[in-house]
Design an enzyme around this catalytic site. Structure first.
Site, PDB file in Angstrom:
ATOM      1  N   MET A 145       4.501   0.262   1.315  1.00 28.32           N
ATOM      2  CA  MET A 145       4.018   1.530   1.710  1.00 28.32           C
ATOM      3  C   MET A 145       3.300   2.141   0.869  1.00 28.32           C
ATOM      4  O   MET A 145       3.557   2.282  -0.241  1.00 28.32           O
ATOM      5  CB  MET A 145       5.225   2.091   2.235  1.00 28.32           C
ATOM      6  CG  MET A 145       4.943   3.253   2.939  1.00 28.32           C
ATOM      7  SD  MET A 145       6.370   4.662   3.323  1.00 28.32           S
ATOM      8  CE  MET A 145       5.836   6.099   3.943  1.00 28.32           C
ATOM      9  N   HIS A 159       7.653  -2.897  -7.040  1.00 31.15           N
ATOM     10  CA  HIS A 159       8.253  -1.373  -7.074  1.00 31.15           C
ATOM     11  C   HIS A 159       9.748  -1.820  -7.143  1.00 31.15           C
ATOM     12  O   HIS A 159      10.063  -2.174  -5.997  1.00 31.15           O
ATOM     13  CB  HIS A 159       7.863  -0.585  -6.063  1.00 31.15           C
ATOM     14  CG  HIS A 159       6.329  -0.152  -6.021  1.00 31.15           C
ATOM     15  ND1 HIS A 159       5.413  -0.018  -5.111  1.00 31.15           N
ATOM     16  CD2 HIS A 159       5.387  -0.369  -7.003  1.00 31.15           C
ATOM     17  CE1 HIS A 159       4.374   0.549  -5.531  1.00 31.15           C
ATOM     18  NE2 HIS A 159       4.377   0.224  -6.644  1.00 31.15           N
ATOM     19  N   ASP A 176      -0.431   2.738  -3.627  1.00 31.49           N
ATOM     20  CA  ASP A 176      -0.482   2.343  -4.958  1.00 31.49           C
ATOM     21  C   ASP A 176      -1.523   0.594  -5.008  1.00 31.49           C
ATOM     22  O   ASP A 176      -1.106  -0.140  -4.147  1.00 31.49           O
ATOM     23  CB  ASP A 176       0.990   2.099  -5.495  1.00 31.49           C
ATOM     24  CG  ASP A 176       0.901   1.629  -6.882  1.00 31.49           C
ATOM     25  OD1 ASP A 176      -0.206   1.966  -7.580  1.00 31.49           O
ATOM     26  OD2 ASP A 176       1.915   1.187  -7.278  1.00 31.49           O
ATOM     27  N   SER A 214       5.330  -3.902  -2.858  1.00 31.67           N
ATOM     28  CA  SER A 214       6.260  -2.820  -2.977  1.00 31.67           C
ATOM     29  C   SER A 214       7.215  -3.270  -1.689  1.00 31.67           C
ATOM     30  O   SER A 214       7.970  -4.493  -1.651  1.00 31.67           O
ATOM     31  CB  SER A 214       5.591  -1.715  -2.540  1.00 31.67           C
ATOM     32  OG  SER A 214       6.855  -0.615  -2.591  1.00 31.67           O
ATOM     33  N   THR A 215       7.474  -2.588  -0.620  1.00 29.70           N
ATOM     34  CA  THR A 215       8.625  -2.714   0.612  1.00 29.70           C
ATOM     35  C   THR A 215       8.129  -4.066   1.125  1.00 29.70           C
ATOM     36  O   THR A 215       6.934  -4.332   1.582  1.00 29.70           O
ATOM     37  CB  THR A 215       8.303  -1.654   1.531  1.00 29.70           C
ATOM     38  OG1 THR A 215       8.407  -0.385   1.062  1.00 29.70           O
ATOM     39  CG2 THR A 215       9.411  -1.681   2.587  1.00 29.70           C
TER      40      THR A 215
END
Length: 354
Positions: free
Chosen positions: A295, A202, A298, A176-177
């Site tokens: 973050m 993401h 998930d 993600s991030t």
């Protein structure tokens, strides 16, 4: 107020500025420091006050967002979240912004729609929090009250792993991030003929195709946005399309991916938990999985399910993560065999799959 995440909104649209300000101001732990109609107004504001996070449009009349981002990162680095309309011509610029130092991309709000209020506002607040956490100094954030966070059951029910009739190894990755650059490092290190790779990053709808094309141009392996029914092939990485879930499936000895609609899982679509659970069911011990910077949590439950099904699981270490959220949660859940630096993951996967 002192512990709040302070946000400066930079967008030439008054409607967008008002919408973003309304959503962010309503979230506990977030304070809108101010708004600016273009980068020149923002620059003047930055002379007297420094925000924790800036939301930035890419297309503005007096100075475009990319130019401002470059100047900002050279002179006074601040976490920046790109807020861009989903348009084909804009996706390359949005990906370029990630290279210049932006930490997140969100789609510009569709004002007044029920779906936006229920889904996009939650994702928007989460991404602002993720951007703030990417800074060296700690940031205290207060959870917001939202609808119950759904797990992978809503897309793929729990089930026992299928009896395996193949020894073909497959690799599953979630990020993600900070994941766009982490995936670039990872995929550039994979050699031709590596095990098949399926990735959930993401990212909004329409951005994943441009992201995959950029990686395909710099990697030795083939990288493409996944389509429903795509086979898992050696020397190829499939990236889940934005706003769709991706599942690993198997027919006999052949692995392929299924792309499907569905609600947000762990507040995301695509969701790492969905990919990992499908891997536990249809791949089991034939799977090698890695969870990277991001973050939230998930992928943590899905990785534990992979671990229990006999898969080999890897988490990126804290030192090489932009945000040590998802890997940390997977480690806490007891689903990780090995924790290692980003630059070591590709080699470990190749060695494991031999």
């Amino acid at each position: 107020m002192g512990n709040n995440i302070r946000v400066l909104i930079v967008d030439d649209s008054a409607v967008v500025r008002q919408t973003l300000e309304s959503i962010l101001s309503a979230a506990p732990g977030i304070e809108v420091m101010g708004t600016a109609s273009d980068p020149y107004v923002a620059a003047e504001r930055l002379k007297t006050e420094v925000p924790d996070v800036i939301t930035l449009d890419l297309e503005m009349p007096r100075m475009d967002g990319l130019t401002f981002l470059q100047k900002l990162m050279r002179q006074h680095p601040i976490p920046v979240v790109i807020c861009s309309s989903v348009a084909e011509r804009g996706t390359a610029n949005a990906l370029k912004a990630l290279e210049y130092g932006a930490v997140e991309i969100i789609t510009k709000p569709k004002v007044g729609t029920k779906q936006f209020l229920e889904e996009s506002s939650i994702r928007l607040v989460d991404k602002i929090r993720a951007a703030a956490m990417a800074r060296p100094k700690p940031v205290i954030s207060t959870p917001i009250k939202v609808r119950p966070k759904l797990d992978a059951d809503v897309v793929i029910p729990m089930g026992r792993p299928q009896t395996l009739t193949t020894t073909e190894k497959v690799c599953l990755v979630g990020a993600s991030t900070g994941g766009t650059e982490a995936l670039r490092v990872f995929l550039e290190q994979l050699p031709p003929g590596c095990p098949p790779v399926a990735i959930v990053q993401h990212m909004p709808e329409h951005f994943t195709a441009a992201f995959a094309n950029r990686l395909n141009g710099i990697c030795e392996i083939t990288v493409k946005e996944a389509k429903d029914g795509d086979p898992m092939l050696r020397g190829q990485a499939l990236i889940a399309p934005g706003d769709k879930h991706m599942l690993l499936k198997r027919s006999g000895a052949r692995y392929f991916v299924e792309i499907k609609e569905g609600p947000l899982v762990s507040r995301h679509r695509p969701s790492v938990d969905v990919l990992f659970r499908s891997g536990a069911r249809y791949g089991g011990a034939n799977v090698v999985a890695a969870i990277m910077t991001g973050m939230g949590d998930d992928g943590a439950k899905g990785m534990k399910e992979l671990f229990d099904a006999g898969a080999y699981t890897i988490a990126q270490d804290e030192a090489s993560c932009v945000v040590f959220g998802m890997p940390q949660e997977a480690i806490k859940a007891g689903g990780v065999h090995k924790v290692m630096a980003l630059t070591q993951i590709a080699g470990e996967i190749v060695r494991t799959c031999r």
